[in-house]
Design an enzyme around this catalytic site. Structure first.
Site, mmCIF file in Angstrom:
data_model
loop_
_atom_site.group_PDB
_atom_site.id
_atom_site.type_symbol
_atom_site.label_atom_id
_atom_site.label_comp_id
_atom_site.label_asym_id
_atom_site.label_seq_id
_atom_site.Cartn_x
_atom_site.Cartn_y
_atom_site.Cartn_z
ATOM 1 C CB CYS A 13 -0.854 0.066 1.267
ATOM 2 S SG CYS A 13 -1.959 -1.331 1.468
ATOM 3 N N GLY A 39 -0.145 0.246 -5.131
ATOM 4 C CA GLY A 39 -1.452 -0.371 -4.955
ATOM 5 C C GLY A 39 -2.418 0.175 -5.974
ATOM 6 C CG ASN A 114 2.922 0.458 3.447
ATOM 7 O OD1 ASN A 114 3.976 0.982 3.137
ATOM 8 N ND2 ASN A 114 2.605 -0.751 3.039
ATOM 9 N N GLY A 115 1.352 -2.008 5.567
ATOM 10 C CA GLY A 115 1.999 -3.087 6.321
ATOM 11 C C GLY A 115 0.997 -4.167 6.655
ATOM 12 C CE1 TYR A 254 8.365 -5.442 -9.940
ATOM 13 C CE2 TYR A 254 7.081 -5.928 -7.986
ATOM 14 C CZ TYR A 254 7.158 -5.757 -9.348
ATOM 15 O OH TYR A 254 6.040 -5.882 -10.117
#
Ligand code: SF4
Length: 481
Positions: A13, A39, A114-115, A254
């Protein structure tokens, strides 16, 4: 920059926040647009105008959800937070789309996460047994209930109390009636950067979200750091017991956008250095170095420079293929790769080719691309991968297949080379990866990064997760709690 939808680690995210700016919602929408690579399934913004919170959350891309001026105008206020989502827990339905918002005794609170919490199941089960009613299947709602039940006085103390019970990876941006709060988990697994625009503090997953609005990047939040931004200024706290920092090394391989500065490092330059190390470790006689676009490009540039071989675009990517075009049947998947990539026969015919990619997840994309390169006349195909073999799933907010579906968890390098159909296959070593990041090697020092998907060394306990099974535990539990 994406591969076929089923054959890549998918970003978790992206989060963004701005406090005290007249164009807060428009800037948040732009910031989210720059974070779109993190996302693509849903996006949301919550703003606060001094009296009321305003929210717009929608499935789909930022550009589709926030492209109308009426939407931005409805999101009134001087502060806003936003979120782009690829679901890692909870199905993709609107009630799971963030930022989540709740009314408390102290006022409203919106949260963008985020996580992934590794003990979300236990926490949720306990909260449900105490009468909590959940609206979503997202682990982020667990944090909201923990804040609601906290007996501490101030909002900040209640957020800290809630997070002390949570385990796993989290970078959060929280908006309340009085403040914006940013926090990173004690291991600093997921990124969070502090910035500034015309005096207004900003928070974002990556610095590229600041660049798009002409803002200044100030610094990364430290692992375990919590910042409170209000009308008095910025206060930073370190409320959690110390843990060694273990930032996700895959951000450099990435996830992060190449133009972002992550943890003080330019991502594009890091990827080129990984390519250099890859060539040092795994050189091969060849005529050309060809990237698998787009994510293999920086590594291939580094590889070609070190190997003193020509860098050529032997595979061309069609940028106009949408995600939804690829349907999940084997036949269409096969077609999907051809739709996205085509081999440049004039470059490849009769050549010994080194193909460079960032990673191999299931291997389905690699197999099709190698076949395509051979059909274009390549005499030899050698594949070089700018990450170590992915042998373990991620439980810290990245969408990964079950361990059994990871090619490298089931086969050794020779076996993988046979399945993919290459003349040779080699990966950068974990030590080589650490050297590319400016360290002496993983074994020479304590691990400085989370590298669990290569090493199986999970820096935060997998309380509710089974390393052998699916990473997305909470989504399996919808019927149970
Ligand atoms: Fe990143 Fe891999 Fe660790 Fe997940 S397991 S946080 S993808 S390094």
């Amino acid at each position: 920059m994406r591969k076929a939808a089923d054959d890549a680690f998918r970003d978790e995210c992206g989060i963004f926040g701005i406090f005290g700016h007249k164009d807060s919602s428009a800037h948040t929408a732009l910031g989210l647009h720059a974070l779109q690579h993190r996302g693509q399934e849903a996006a949301g913004i919550v703003s606060f105008d001094g009296e009321q919170f305003h929210s717009h959350r929608s499935l789909g891309l930022v550009g589709d959800s926030f492209n109308r001026i009426e939407v931005i105008e409805r999101l009134r206020g001087h502060s806003a937070i936003g979120h782009v989502r690829y679901s890692t827990t909870g199905e993709t339905v609107l009630r799971n789309v963030q930022p989540l918002f709740a009314e408390f005794d102290f006022g409203g609170l919106a949260i963008a996460h985020n996580g992934n919490l590794t003990n979300a199941y236990s926490l949720r089960k306990e909260l449900v047994s105490r009468g909590c009613i959940f609206q979503s299947t997202s682990d982020t709602e667990v944090i909201i209930h923990l804040i609601a039940r906290s007996s501490y006085g101030s909002v900040v103390e209640r957020v800290i109390d809630a997070l002390k019970q949570a385990q796993g990876a989290y970078s959060l941006v929280v908006l309340t009636n009085d403040a914006m709060i940013g926090v990173r988990d004690p291991s600093g697994i997921r990124p969070l950067v502090l910035g500034e625009l015309e005096g207004a503090p900003l928070l974002a997953s990556e610095s590229c979200a600041f660049d798009i609005i002409g803002a200044r990047t100030l610094r990364d939040l430290e692992a375990g750091e919590l910042v409170v931004i209000d009308n008095k200024g910025l206060e930073n706290l370190k409320p959690f017991p110390h843990r060694d920092k273990r930032f996700c090394i895959f951000e450099f391989i990435y996830f992060a956008r190449p133009d972002s500065i992550v943890e003080g490092t330019n991502v594009y330059e890091a990827r080129k250095r990984i390519g250099v190390e890859l060539a040092r470790e795994n050189g091969v006689e060849a005529d050309l170095v060809v990237p698998i676009p787009d994510s293999g490009i920086p590594g291939a540039i580094g590889y070609a420079a070190e190997a003193k071989l020509p860098f050529e675009l032997g595979i061309i990517r069609n940028h106009y293929v949408g995600r939804t075009f690829i349907e999940p049947t084997d036949q269409i998947r096969h077609l999907g790769v051809r739709l996205k990539h085509s081999a440049n026969q004039g470059t490849l015919d009769g050549k010994r080719v080194v193909l460079v990619d960032d990673s191999i997840v299931r291997g389905t994309t690699s197999t099709k691309i190698v076949e395509m390169v051979r059909n274009a006349g390549a005499r030899e195909v050698h594949m070089r991968i700018a990450s170590p073999p992915i042998t373990h799933s991620c439980f810290y907010g990245v969408d990964t297949p079950d361990r059994a579906k990871l090619l490298a968890s089931q086969h050794d390098v020779e076996g993988m080379a046979r399945l993919i159909g290459v003349d040779s296959l080699a990966f950068i070593s974990i030590d080589g990866l650490y050297r590319a990041m400016g360290l002496r090697g993983r074994d020479a020092e304590r691990p400085q990064y989370c590298d669990a998907c290569f090493s199986g060394d999970y820096p935060v306990p997998l309380a509710d997760c089974n390393a052998e099974s699916t990473p997305n535990q909470l989504s399996l539990l919808d019927d149970q709690v």
